[in-house]
Write an enzyme that holds these catalytic residues in place. Structure first.
Site, mmCIF file in Angstrom:
data_model
loop_
_atom_site.group_PDB
_atom_site.id
_atom_site.type_symbol
_atom_site.label_atom_id
_atom_site.label_comp_id
_atom_site.label_asym_id
_atom_site.label_seq_id
_atom_site.Cartn_x
_atom_site.Cartn_y
_atom_site.Cartn_z
ATOM 1 N N TRP A 1 0.830 -1.201 0.000
ATOM 2 C CA TRP A 1 0.000 0.000 0.000
ATOM 3 C C TRP A 1 0.871 1.260 0.000
ATOM 4 C CZ3 TRP A 1 -0.251 4.048 3.511
ATOM 5 C CH2 TRP A 1 -1.317 4.943 3.353
ATOM 6 N N HIS A 2 2.007 1.191 0.686
ATOM 7 C CA HIS A 2 2.857 2.368 0.799
ATOM 8 C C HIS A 2 3.544 2.725 -0.508
ATOM 9 C CE1 HIS A 2 2.352 1.836 5.145
ATOM 10 N NE2 HIS A 2 2.792 3.072 5.272
ATOM 11 N N GLY A 3 3.766 1.770 -1.374
ATOM 12 C CA GLY A 3 4.438 2.119 -2.609
ATOM 13 C C GLY A 3 4.628 0.944 -3.535
#
Length: 666
Positions: free
Chosen positions: A440-442
């Site tokens: 989700w972060h990257g």
């Protein structure tokens, strides 16, 4: 005049609207002044209706109050849309689309549930909503990642193509938008997760759908938390849409404090550390010694906390001034005594979202089902395909799956009992949740590695807490000796790094093991306590040791997090891995002790800032609460004076180029 208005109203990708800019505070001052005028329009107020609680009941009785609330919500909706337009330009259309889409789908879900409780239509509608929302997120955020993945797996030569830019060129001048690159809309991860939670909660019957689409649009796009969270659940925020404005004198002071606190964290601490050391080291780690790389890594842990929690503090304060209350998003995370506790204190709104909409649907600690097997299989297969280590990954994975099947069989279920099975289920599902949370972060393998390491750390810590002292000491001794042997045999920096860290943990374990042998009845107390105290090592020392080890573990996982940040998506994987590898080689390589005194003197103000930041972070919570309330209780003239002095001090630290918030990229 025309040029001035164009500068004020038009989108400039080189100058987005940031909380740290003077332009934002001028914007907010105008917004708040007009907001105050709207609140002063004739009609019932919270004082006339007996406060927020009674006013909530009164909105259905007083059409005047109802009109005022709708006018207020409509005004803040358009302010929020303008704010997002100044931040992201035409990506405002994506925000408007998901707002309309999820509002319509939620309405239909509720109607279908009322008309026929057994109908599969609500489930299909929920699936449609998730597909639309995650499809948009995947397209904008993971297009490069998936394209590279397919090319690596199958040897193809696909390239990304921006279909939205292509459509835009059909309505505007040909070639106005580039179709060869896909730009990530600011905050898309946050507002996509927010609308998914709303539709899912309507489906589950936890909330009623919002009747007015403008009110729903306001909930989705409320500008203080729109681009970097916290992720606000509908059941927490939507009831506030129908409560008249109420802000006491004390809460006004608290709101101002949160804003100043956030600005100080961001500008004084985060930006100062980044500009004067961290960015230099991460941009070219080979130019710096092992100690400098190590210090920069620990400083980054403080930077990312000060940056993200600083944004949240400002968002909470701005929202509070307008009479809205956002949930707490950080709770002194570096006071945590375990990785699991850390993730309960860090980015709490995301943690709650992942627990509610991913971990529990996977089965939580109750079961493992199709979702668990699917994600584990996918992670193993993709990892094996990309690394080429088919046997090294697939054989252990196959053995693991067999063990899971055996453990799930009736005889083993009876022998393990409920507690043992819950531990197994919780470990599997929490690992998957952490991996997907990293994704989700990257869109980079380094983010996935970062999430996976955190998941493994949580599993190891849970198992470690349940070991008795003999097993704990023996396993730590064996691990340390094994890592030292690998370091001696291969002379690789990564093994030296692991060996030193294991030796430090072994030393602490040995001291506590000896203490237990000398003071405890081994037959009646075979296991260490979970959290120090009279039955283990002295409580304060035990807590300090656990906090230090947790902070060290979290910091080393950040090596992969920071390496993947602020990169061109087209080259993120390669550049991030190279940066992480170079830093590990420097930290685990030979150190020159002569460099350390020179570094401490040359970067003395950076070191002082780091120490001051950690000391403030580790202050007791009640101390922080006291000085926050003391500030809010100041006479108004004294508060204004303090604010002016604080602003002057804060803006002495502003760098030549304004640093964007780290989580804007997510």
């Amino acid at each position: 005049m025309t040029s001035f208005l164009h500068h004020i109203l038009a989108f400039d990708e080189n100058s987005p609207l940031l909380f740290t800019q003077f332009y934002f505070w001028a914007f907010f001052a105008l917004v708040f002044a007009l907001y105050t005028l709207i609140l002063e329009f004739p009609g019932a107020s919270s004082r006339q209706t007996g406060g927020a609680a009674s006013a909530e009941k009164g909105i259905h009785k007083s059409p005047i109050t109802n009109r005022k609330l709708h006018l207020r919500n409509l005004y803040l909706l358009f302010v929020s849309w303008f704010f997002y337009y100044k931040t992201s330009g035409l990506f405002l259309l994506i925000l408007a689309f998901v707002t309309l889409s999820d509002w319509l789908i939620a309405q239909q879900i509720k109607k279908s549930q009322i008309s026929n409780h057994q109908s599969p239509i609500p489930t299909l509608l929920l699936a449609l909503s998730v597909i639309i929302d995650l499809g948009l997120l995947a397209y904008f955020k993971y297009a490069y990642f998936f394209t590279n993945l397919i090319n690596d797996l199958f040897g193809t030569g696909f390239r990304v193509f921006d279909i939205f830019a292509y459509i835009g060129n059909g309505f505007a001048d040909a070639g106005r938008f580039s179709v060869d690159t896909i730009v990530l809309p600011v905050g898309i991860s946050f507002f996509i997760f927010q609308v998914i939670s709303y539709t899912a909660d309507v489906y589950r019957g936890r909330i009623q759908p919002v009747r007015n689409i403008l009110d729903f649009g306001f909930y989705v796009s409320f500008f203080p938390q729109l681009v970097a969270g916290p992720i606000v659940r509908a059941e927490e925020f939507i009831p506030q849409l129908y409560k008249p404005y109420h802000l006491s004198r004390r809460w006004f002071g608290v709101a101002v404090f949160w804003i100043l606190n956030g600005l100080a964290k961001k500008i004084i601490m985060s930006d100062y550390l980044a500009v004067n050391l961290i960015d230099r080291v991460f941009n070219n780690p080979l130019l710096f010694s092992g100690f400098e790389n190590l210090f920069a890594l620990f400083a980054y842990s403080l930077q990312v906390y000060a940056d993200f929690s600083g944004y949240t503090d400002i968002a909470i304060g701005v929202a509070m001034l307008m009479g809205f209350y956002l949930p707490m998003n950080f709770n002194s995370p570096y006071k945590s005594q375990s990785p699991q506790e850390f993730w309960r204190r860090w980015h709490m709104s995301l943690g709650r979202w992942l627990k509610t909409y991913l971990y529990i649907p996977l089965g939580g600690n109750r079961k493992i089902g199709f979702g668990t097997y699917f994600w584990l299989s996918l992670i193993a297969l993709v990892s094996a395909a990309l690394t080429g280590w088919w046997l090294w990954i697939l054989i252990p994975f196959a053995v693991f799956m067999i063990v899971v099947a055996i453990v799930n069989s009736a005889p083993f279920r009876e022998r393990l009992g409920v507690g043992g099975l819950k531990l197994l289920y919780a470990n599997l599902n929490s690992f998957i949740t952490q991996v997907l949370g990293g994704l989700w972060h990257g869109a980079s393998w380094n983010f996935i590695i970062w999430g996976g390491i955190n998941g493994i750390g949580m599993i190891v810590e849970k198992i470690w807490r349940r070991m008795n002292w003999h097993v704990r000491f023996a396993s730590m001794t064996a691990l340390t000796m094994g890592l030292c042997a690998l370091d001696y045999t291969y002379h690789l920096p990564v093994w030296r790094l692991f060996a030193v860290w294991a030796a430090v943990i072994w030393f602490g374990t040995a001291i506590r093991y000896i203490y237990w042998l000398l003071t405890k009845d081994q037959k009646t107390n075979p296991s260490p306590p979970l959290r120090g105290g009279r039955e283990g090592f002295p409580n304060k020392l035990s807590q300090a040791w656990a906090i230090l080890q947790t902070f060290t573990f979290i910091t080393f996982t950040r090596l992969f997090f920071r390496s993947s940040s602020n990169l061109d998506p087209a080259t993120a994987n390669e550049v991030a891995w190279e940066t992480a590898k170079n830093m590990v080689n420097q930290i685990g390589g030979a150190w020159s002790n002569a460099i350390i005194p020179d570094f401490l003197w040359e970067y003395r103000w950076v070191v002082a800032m780091f120490i001051a930041g950690m000391v403030i972070h580790w202050l007791p919570t009640n101390w922080k609460r006291r000085y926050r309330l003391a500030f809010s209780a100041m006479p108004l003239w004294l508060m204004v004076t303090a604010v002016c002095i604080a602003i002057i001090v804060i803006y002495q630290f502003v760098s030549a180029e304004m640093q964007p918030f780290i989580y804007f990229q997510f």
